[in-house]
Design a protein around this motif. Structure first.
Motif, PDB file in Angstrom:
ATOM      1  N   TRP A  22       0.824  -0.246   6.113  1.00 50.98           N
ATOM      2  CA  TRP A  22       0.846  -1.128   7.276  1.00 50.98           C
ATOM      3  C   TRP A  22       0.937  -2.574   6.818  1.00 50.98           C
ATOM      4  O   TRP A  22       0.168  -3.021   5.965  1.00 50.98           O
ATOM      5  CB  TRP A  22      -0.426  -0.963   8.101  1.00 50.98           C
ATOM      6  N   TRP A  23       1.838  -3.332   7.395  1.00 52.22           N
ATOM      7  CA  TRP A  23       1.894  -4.777   7.177  1.00 52.22           C
ATOM      8  C   TRP A  23       1.138  -5.519   8.276  1.00 52.22           C
ATOM      9  O   TRP A  23       0.773  -6.673   8.104  1.00 52.22           O
ATOM     10  CB  TRP A  23       3.340  -5.256   7.150  1.00 52.22           C
ATOM     11  N   LYS A  24       0.970  -4.839   9.417  1.00 57.73           N
ATOM     12  CA  LYS A  24       0.260  -5.428  10.549  1.00 57.73           C
ATOM     13  C   LYS A  24      -1.144  -4.839  10.633  1.00 57.73           C
ATOM     14  O   LYS A  24      -1.407  -3.734  10.157  1.00 57.73           O
ATOM     15  CB  LYS A  24       1.015  -5.149  11.852  1.00 57.73           C
ATOM     16  N   SER A  41       0.820  -1.220   0.000  1.00 53.55           N
ATOM     17  CA  SER A  41       0.000   0.000   0.000  1.00 53.55           C
ATOM     18  C   SER A  41       0.852   1.266   0.000  1.00 53.55           C
ATOM     19  O   SER A  41       2.064   1.235  -0.190  1.00 53.55           O
ATOM     20  CB  SER A  41      -1.021  -0.027   1.134  1.00 53.55           C
ATOM     21  N   GLY A  42       0.194   2.396   0.220  1.00 51.30           N
ATOM     22  CA  GLY A  42       0.883   3.677   0.142  1.00 51.30           C
ATOM     23  C   GLY A  42       0.999   4.153  -1.295  1.00 51.30           C
ATOM     24  O   GLY A  42       0.852   3.388  -2.240  1.00 51.30           O
ATOM     25  N   GLY A  43       1.223   5.441  -1.462  1.00 42.23           N
ATOM     26  CA  GLY A  43       1.395   5.981  -2.794  1.00 42.23           C
ATOM     27  C   GLY A  43       0.153   5.934  -3.656  1.00 42.23           C
ATOM     28  O   GLY A  43       0.233   5.788  -4.876  1.00 42.23           O
ATOM     29  N   VAL A  62      -7.458   7.027   3.955  1.00 44.94           N
ATOM     30  CA  VAL A  62      -6.746   5.754   4.143  1.00 44.94           C
ATOM     31  C   VAL A  62      -6.660   4.958   2.850  1.00 44.94           C
ATOM     32  O   VAL A  62      -5.808   4.067   2.727  1.00 44.94           O
ATOM     33  CB  VAL A  62      -7.417   4.899   5.244  1.00 44.94           C
ATOM     34  N   CYS A  63      -7.523   5.256   1.883  1.00 47.75           N
ATOM     35  CA  CYS A  63      -7.484   4.540   0.606  1.00 47.75           C
ATOM     36  C   CYS A  63      -6.270   4.933  -0.240  1.00 47.75           C
ATOM     37  O   CYS A  63      -6.003   4.306  -1.271  1.00 47.75           O
ATOM     38  CB  CYS A  63      -8.769   4.766  -0.180  1.00 47.75           C
ATOM     39  N   CYS A 117      -5.350  -4.636   2.565  1.00 48.15           N
ATOM     40  CA  CYS A 117      -6.478  -5.069   3.391  1.00 48.15           C
ATOM     41  C   CYS A 117      -6.633  -4.215   4.646  1.00 48.15           C
ATOM     42  O   CYS A 117      -7.756  -3.961   5.104  1.00 48.15           O
ATOM     43  CB  CYS A 117      -6.322  -6.544   3.760  1.00 48.15           C
ATOM     44  N   HIS A 118      -5.534  -3.759   5.239  1.00 48.09           N
ATOM     45  CA  HIS A 118      -5.633  -2.973   6.469  1.00 48.09           C
ATOM     46  C   HIS A 118      -6.238  -1.597   6.213  1.00 48.09           C
ATOM     47  O   HIS A 118      -6.949  -1.057   7.066  1.00 48.09           O
ATOM     48  CB  HIS A 118      -4.251  -2.844   7.113  1.00 48.09           C
TER      49      HIS A 118
END
Length: 321
Positions: A309-311, A274-276, A303-304, A281-282
């Protein structure tokens, strides 16, 4: 009870008799069904339809094949198959009892419209008994030996009954769920509750690189909706990291139509990291919970855009919504 299984294969409207092609009038009546699991049709390009009967009570079910799951999740959980799978259970009156959404949107958009219609009734229509029957049906479906071409149509509702510890008080005699109701724009929304569930993934020698998370929602009408967020569905995971409730409701849409969400799913591109401007899923889990607590959320901003986050939320220092 040891369910009896019946397989009826046909073409045309019978294929979707459980829930489609004319609505409730085209479903086989409960009296015409045998106890246990009855499968009406199983096709690899559409899905499975059928019914489950126990002690005279019936739920009807159907699955739909969605998009190909992201490569990351196909590698992490190959047992789930290549495609995202949606599932729907309704009672004899046609009320939606439980939903499973494999990806960011329903493969059949009418399911979203039907849920909206049910939520706009402004009353509880699903009883704990219907939820328990749907859970029992899902277990029977899992044990049924489908043809290989549809063996990936997995349903992971888990425990839907009172013993699932719904984070609200339930009157087990009437099935009523006390709630506060609020209005948002021109769409009624009621009190809904959620749990963010997670499991370890990408593990080597007991060291796990990350988590997969998904959200279970108890809607204002009493239905249970599980997201899968491209991987294992909320009903297939037992660890709960965050929970809460709010007046944002399950279906929420602002009056302009620019911000709309069912159970909060991001519509940006998927990326496990994610990011960028991409989500994982988180990010979906956070959006879903924000929507329930506060109302409409944007499907491509916030947040989309990705939290990287990996956790799961609530783990490793990440805050809950």
């Amino acid at each position: 009870m040891k369910p009896m299984t019946t397989l009826m294969l046909a073409a045309g409207c019978v294929m979707v008799a459980a829930l489609g092609c004319g609505g409730s009038s085209s479903r086989p009546s409960p009296e015409s069904l045998s106890e246990g699991l009855t499968v009406f049709e199983a096709t690899d390009d559409i899905g499975v339809t059928g019914a489950f009967k126990h002690a005279g009570a019936v739920v009807y079910f159907e699955t739909r094949r969605g998009a190909v799951r992201p490569e990351f999740h196909r590698n992490v959980s190959p047992e789930l198959g290549e495609y995202e799978i949606d599932a729907r259970f309704v009672d004899a009156k046609g009320n939606i009892v439980a939903l499973q959404r494999g990806g960011d949107t329903f493969a059949d958009p009418t399911w979203e419209a039907d849920l909206k219609k049910q939520e706009l009734q402004k009353k509880v229509v699903v009883t704990p008994q219907a939820l328990e029957l749907a859970a029992e049906a899902a277990q029977a479906i899992t044990k049924h030996e489908f043809p290989q071409k549809v063996s990936f149509h997995t349903i992971s509702l888990g425990d839907l009954g009172v013993s699932a510890k719904v984070p609200r008080e339930i009157d087990v005699k009437t099935g009523e769920l006390p709630r506060d109701t609020v209005g948002y724009g021109d769409v009624w929304v009621g009190q809904a509750s959620y749990q963010i569930r997670y499991k370890n993934i990408a593990c080597v020698a007991w060291i796990c690189a990350g988590h997969h998370s998904a959200v279970r929602v108890w809607t204002a009408s009493g239905a249970v909706v599980d997201s899968c967020q491209h991987g294992t569905c909320a009903g297939g995971m037992s660890k709960v990291t965050c929970s809460g409730s709010g007046g944002g409701g399950y279906f929420h849409q602002d009056s302009t139509g620019n911000i709309s969400s069912i159970n909060g799913a991001c519509l940006t591109s998927y990326d496990w990291n994610s990011g960028g401007g991409e989500h994982n899923c988180h990010d979906d889990s956070m959006m879903s919970a924000y929507g329930i607590k506060y109302g409409p959320q944007h499907t491509t901003l916030g947040v989309c855009q990705g939290l990287n986050w990996w956790k799961a939320p609530g783990q490793s220092g990440h805050p809950c919504p």
